[in-house]
Design a protein around this motif. Structure first.
Motif, PDB file in Angstrom:
ATOM      1  N   MET A  56       0.855  -1.172   0.000  1.00 40.45           N
ATOM      2  CA  MET A  56       0.000   0.000   0.000  1.00 40.45           C
ATOM      3  C   MET A  56       0.894   1.226   0.000  1.00 40.45           C
ATOM      4  SD  MET A  56      -3.044  -1.294  -0.039  1.00 40.45           S
ATOM      5  CE  MET A  56      -3.959   0.248   0.167  1.00 40.45           C
ATOM      6  N   LEU A  57       0.590   2.175  -0.855  1.00 39.84           N
ATOM      7  CA  LEU A  57       1.353   3.412  -0.944  1.00 39.84           C
ATOM      8  C   LEU A  57       0.440   4.568  -0.567  1.00 39.84           C
ATOM      9  CD1 LEU A  57       3.080   2.778  -4.403  1.00 39.84           C
ATOM     10  CD2 LEU A  57       3.852   2.051  -2.135  1.00 39.84           C
ATOM     11  N   TRP A  58       0.799   5.281   0.496  1.00 38.53           N
ATOM     12  CA  TRP A  58       0.024   6.418   0.975  1.00 38.53           C
ATOM     13  C   TRP A  58       0.753   7.680   0.549  1.00 38.53           C
ATOM     14  CZ3 TRP A  58      -4.557   5.125   3.406  1.00 38.53           C
ATOM     15  CH2 TRP A  58      -4.680   3.786   3.796  1.00 38.53           C
ATOM     16  N   LEU A  59       0.145   8.465  -0.322  1.00 43.45           N
ATOM     17  CA  LEU A  59       0.809   9.593  -0.961  1.00 43.45           C
ATOM     18  C   LEU A  59       0.203  10.923  -0.511  1.00 43.45           C
ATOM     19  CD1 LEU A  59       0.731   8.190  -4.623  1.00 43.45           C
ATOM     20  CD2 LEU A  59       2.393   7.694  -2.823  1.00 43.45           C
ATOM     21  N   SER A  60       1.052  11.927  -0.475  1.00 41.74           N
ATOM     22  CA  SER A  60       0.611  13.293  -0.207  1.00 41.74           C
ATOM     23  C   SER A  60       0.819  14.125  -1.470  1.00 41.74           C
ATOM     24  CB  SER A  60       1.403  13.905   0.950  1.00 41.74           C
ATOM     25  OG  SER A  60       1.167  13.194   2.159  1.00 41.74           O
ATOM     26  N   VAL A  61      -0.245  14.801  -1.885  1.00 43.77           N
ATOM     27  CA  VAL A  61      -0.228  15.598  -3.112  1.00 43.77           C
ATOM     28  C   VAL A  61      -0.961  16.907  -2.833  1.00 43.77           C
ATOM     29  CG1 VAL A  61      -0.928  15.693  -5.543  1.00 43.77           C
ATOM     30  CG2 VAL A  61      -0.271  13.496  -4.518  1.00 43.77           C
ATOM     31  N   PRO A  62      -0.434  18.046  -3.259  1.00 42.98           N
ATOM     32  CA  PRO A  62      -1.165  19.305  -3.101  1.00 42.98           C
ATOM     33  C   PRO A  62      -2.542  19.198  -3.765  1.00 42.98           C
ATOM     34  CG  PRO A  62       1.092  19.750  -3.736  1.00 42.98           C
ATOM     35  CD  PRO A  62       0.903  18.265  -3.857  1.00 42.98           C
ATOM     36  N   THR A 106      -9.682  11.251   2.148  1.00 38.71           N
ATOM     37  CA  THR A 106      -9.453  12.242   3.190  1.00 38.71           C
ATOM     38  C   THR A 106      -8.323  11.751   4.082  1.00 38.71           C
ATOM     39  OG1 THR A 106     -11.054  11.185   4.663  1.00 38.71           O
ATOM     40  CG2 THR A 106     -11.885  12.916   3.192  1.00 38.71           C
ATOM     41  N   GLY A 107      -7.815  12.626   4.946  1.00 40.47           N
ATOM     42  CA  GLY A 107      -6.805  12.212   5.913  1.00 40.47           C
ATOM     43  C   GLY A 107      -5.489  12.924   5.726  1.00 40.47           C
ATOM     44  N   ARG A 108      -4.514  12.510   6.531  1.00 37.72           N
ATOM     45  CA  ARG A 108      -3.185  13.130   6.495  1.00 37.72           C
ATOM     46  C   ARG A 108      -2.538  12.943   5.139  1.00 37.72           C
ATOM     47  NH1 ARG A 108       1.628  10.991   7.542  1.00 37.72           N
ATOM     48  NH2 ARG A 108       0.684   9.085   8.355  1.00 37.72           N
ATOM     49  N   THR A 109      -2.744  11.781   4.516  1.00 40.34           N
ATOM     50  CA  THR A 109      -2.369  11.575   3.115  1.00 40.34           C
ATOM     51  C   THR A 109      -3.664  11.619   2.305  1.00 40.34           C
ATOM     52  OG1 THR A 109      -2.538   9.171   3.390  1.00 40.34           O
ATOM     53  CG2 THR A 109      -0.386  10.163   3.714  1.00 40.34           C
ATOM     54  N   ASN A 110      -3.574  12.023   1.056  1.00 42.38           N
ATOM     55  CA  ASN A 110      -4.815  12.207   0.300  1.00 42.38           C
ATOM     56  C   ASN A 110      -4.909  11.392  -0.981  1.00 42.38           C
ATOM     57  OD1 ASN A 110      -2.870  13.658  -1.053  1.00 42.38           O
ATOM     58  ND2 ASN A 110      -3.966  15.615  -1.018  1.00 42.38           N
ATOM     59  N   LEU A 111      -3.958  10.479  -1.211  1.00 42.80           N
ATOM     60  CA  LEU A 111      -4.023   9.582  -2.355  1.00 42.80           C
ATOM     61  C   LEU A 111      -3.438   8.250  -1.919  1.00 42.80           C
ATOM     62  CD1 LEU A 111      -4.901   9.805  -5.369  1.00 42.80           C
ATOM     63  CD2 LEU A 111      -2.505  10.171  -5.933  1.00 42.80           C
ATOM     64  N   VAL A 112      -4.173   7.165  -2.154  1.00 40.60           N
ATOM     65  CA  VAL A 112      -3.697   5.848  -1.745  1.00 40.60           C
ATOM     66  C   VAL A 112      -3.718   4.924  -2.948  1.00 40.60           C
ATOM     67  CG1 VAL A 112      -6.015   5.115  -1.000  1.00 40.60           C
ATOM     68  CG2 VAL A 112      -3.989   3.940  -0.116  1.00 40.60           C
ATOM     69  N   THR A 113      -2.704   4.071  -3.055  1.00 42.25           N
ATOM     70  CA  THR A 113      -2.625   3.112  -4.142  1.00 42.25           C
ATOM     71  C   THR A 113      -2.166   1.766  -3.599  1.00 42.25           C
ATOM     72  OG1 THR A 113      -0.286   3.374  -4.749  1.00 42.25           O
ATOM     73  CG2 THR A 113      -1.822   5.018  -5.599  1.00 42.25           C
ATOM     74  N   GLN A 114      -2.410   0.723  -4.381  1.00 40.18           N
ATOM     75  CA  GLN A 114      -1.815  -0.576  -4.102  1.00 40.18           C
ATOM     76  C   GLN A 114      -0.972  -0.970  -5.290  1.00 40.18           C
ATOM     77  OE1 GLN A 114      -4.401  -3.972  -3.558  1.00 40.18           O
ATOM     78  NE2 GLN A 114      -2.678  -5.368  -3.272  1.00 40.18           N
ATOM     79  N   ALA A 115       0.307  -1.158  -5.045  1.00 44.14           N
ATOM     80  CA  ALA A 115       1.236  -1.596  -6.086  1.00 44.14           C
ATOM     81  C   ALA A 115       1.385  -3.105  -6.011  1.00 44.14           C
ATOM     82  CB  ALA A 115       2.590  -0.924  -5.910  1.00 44.14           C
ATOM     83  N   ILE A 116       1.364  -3.753  -7.173  1.00 42.10           N
ATOM     84  CA  ILE A 116       1.581  -5.198  -7.265  1.00 42.10           C
ATOM     85  C   ILE A 116       2.686  -5.419  -8.290  1.00 42.10           C
ATOM     86  CG2 ILE A 116       0.566  -7.423  -7.830  1.00 42.10           C
ATOM     87  CD1 ILE A 116      -2.114  -6.420  -6.955  1.00 42.10           C
ATOM     88  N   CYS A 117       3.800  -5.996  -7.832  1.00 44.26           N
ATOM     89  CA  CYS A 117       4.991  -6.102  -8.672  1.00 44.26           C
ATOM     90  C   CYS A 117       5.536  -7.523  -8.658  1.00 44.26           C
ATOM     91  CB  CYS A 117       6.066  -5.128  -8.193  1.00 44.26           C
ATOM     92  SG  CYS A 117       5.557  -3.383  -8.242  1.00 44.26           S
ATOM     93  N   ALA A 118       6.437  -7.782  -9.591  1.00 43.68           N
ATOM     94  CA  ALA A 118       6.999  -9.126  -9.730  1.00 43.68           C
ATOM     95  C   ALA A 118       7.900  -9.512  -8.568  1.00 43.68           C
ATOM     96  CB  ALA A 118       7.755  -9.242 -11.046  1.00 43.68           C
TER      97      ALA A 118
END
Length: 333
Positions: A248-254, A278-290
């Motif tokens: 899980m990647l929790w990102l902060s973006v203006p 919403t929250g302290r970070t405002n963009l969340v992703t899930q990365a799936i890699c080899a």
């Protein structure tokens, strides 16, 4: 669950199901150039060994449901017990153990009528939890009806067209039926419950579950799928597809750049989920890699090249306790 590695036919089957989850085995076989029996045998093997299944789910927005991401930290024993308890609730999906087993990430579905009981009452009173944060999902760029692109790269454009040319609803395929938006009704409850267990259930089986005639089931299911009120999601253990590392990647973006960054990330095949929250970070992703090296390369080269991401928190996923399907548990990533 014993995870099996897949070959080109298996990958093409998963891709076909992601495009058209209720396509008959015979049609998939024609597109893949194999027999109907081969498709059925491959599907059953992957179902048993890699958790492959198709489930029918209501579009949360069209169904009037709110979605939250919960992040909970606790001691490993408490975290595992709590993840198991959450997995048995009907209002949860995509429950993951992360950060070495000390963090739980769970999706919670709520409606105005339920009072957000889990969010406001159940979780804060559970002993052993050291921190709780709740993130309201504002907009999904990838996830739900918008499927992960990373496993949809096995069919050619010609094969995709051939699979869909007979009128099989694409997954998803939002349209208007008879010029009006179709919405999920209370009377669809039994149908949705059955599709949530098996999105490929036959009209005859769905008729038994709902008490409707097969003609009524066929007509209503077609309306719901073609309108986008419900969508078909394909579950499969990514390890079987060769993706052994997830985070899980929790990102902060203006805020002024949030939508642009979200849309850019939606084009990344490595991301199975992208959402503004919403929250302290405002963009969340899930990365799936080899593997770990592939995740490192993604973070440093692709994600690192995107302007306006000011901070990244990475939480490796240890295990998926519950996926979109009530019957699929125990993924190890």
């Amino acid at each position: 669950m014993i995870v099996t590695m897949v070959d080109a036919i298996d990958r093409a089957l998963v891709h076909a199901l992601q495009l058209a989850g209720r396509a008959p085995y015979s049609r998939i076989g024609e597109v893949l150039g194999v027999s109907t029996q081969t498709v059925a045998r491959r599907f059953n093997r992957l179902r048993a060994e890699a958790g492959l299944r198709v489930v029918g789910l209501p579009d949360p927005q069209l169904a009037g449901r709110s979605q939250w991401l919960l992040r909970l930290t606790a001691t490993p024993r408490v975290a595992q017990d709590l993840a198991g308890a959450l997995s048995r609730r009907p209002d949860t999906s995509w429950i993951k153990l992360a950060s070495g087993g000390t963090e739980i990430v769970a999706t919670v579905h709520s409606t105005p009528s339920d009072g957000n009981a889990l969010l406001l009452n159940d979780i804060p009173r559970t002993s052993g939890i050291t921190s709780v944060s709740a993130h309201y999902l504002l907009h999904q760029y990838v996830g739900g009806p918008i499927a992960w692109r990373g496993r949809a790269n096995s069919l050619t454009a010609e094969q995709e067209a051939a699979l869909l040319q007979t009128g099989i609803p694409r997954t998803p395929s939002p349209q208007l039926v008879d010029g009006a938006s179709v919405k999920v009704r209370a009377s669809d409850g039994k149908l949705l419950q059955a599709l949530g267990e098996d999105g490929r259930a036959s009209h005859a089986d769905l008729a038994v579950r709902t008490g409707w005639s097969t003609a009524t089931v066929a007509r209503r299911l077609d309306e719901l799928l073609r309108s986008g009120a419900i969508f078909l999601d394909t579950d499969v253990d990514p390890v079987a597809l060769g993706f052994t590392t997830s985070a899980m990647l929790w990102l902060s973006v203006p805020p002024a750049h949030l939508d642009a960054v979200g849309r850019a990330l939606a084009e990344h095949d490595e991301l199975a989920f992208v959402a503004a929250t919403t929250g302290r970070t405002n963009l969340v992703t899930q990365a799936i890699c080899a593997g770990p090296d592939a995740l490192h390369s993604y973070l440093t080269e692709r994600l690192g090249a995107i302007e306006h991401i000011t901070a990244i928190e990475t939480a490796p996923i240890l295990r998926t306790v519950k996926a979109a399907s009530p019957g699929l548990v125990g993924w190890r990533v």
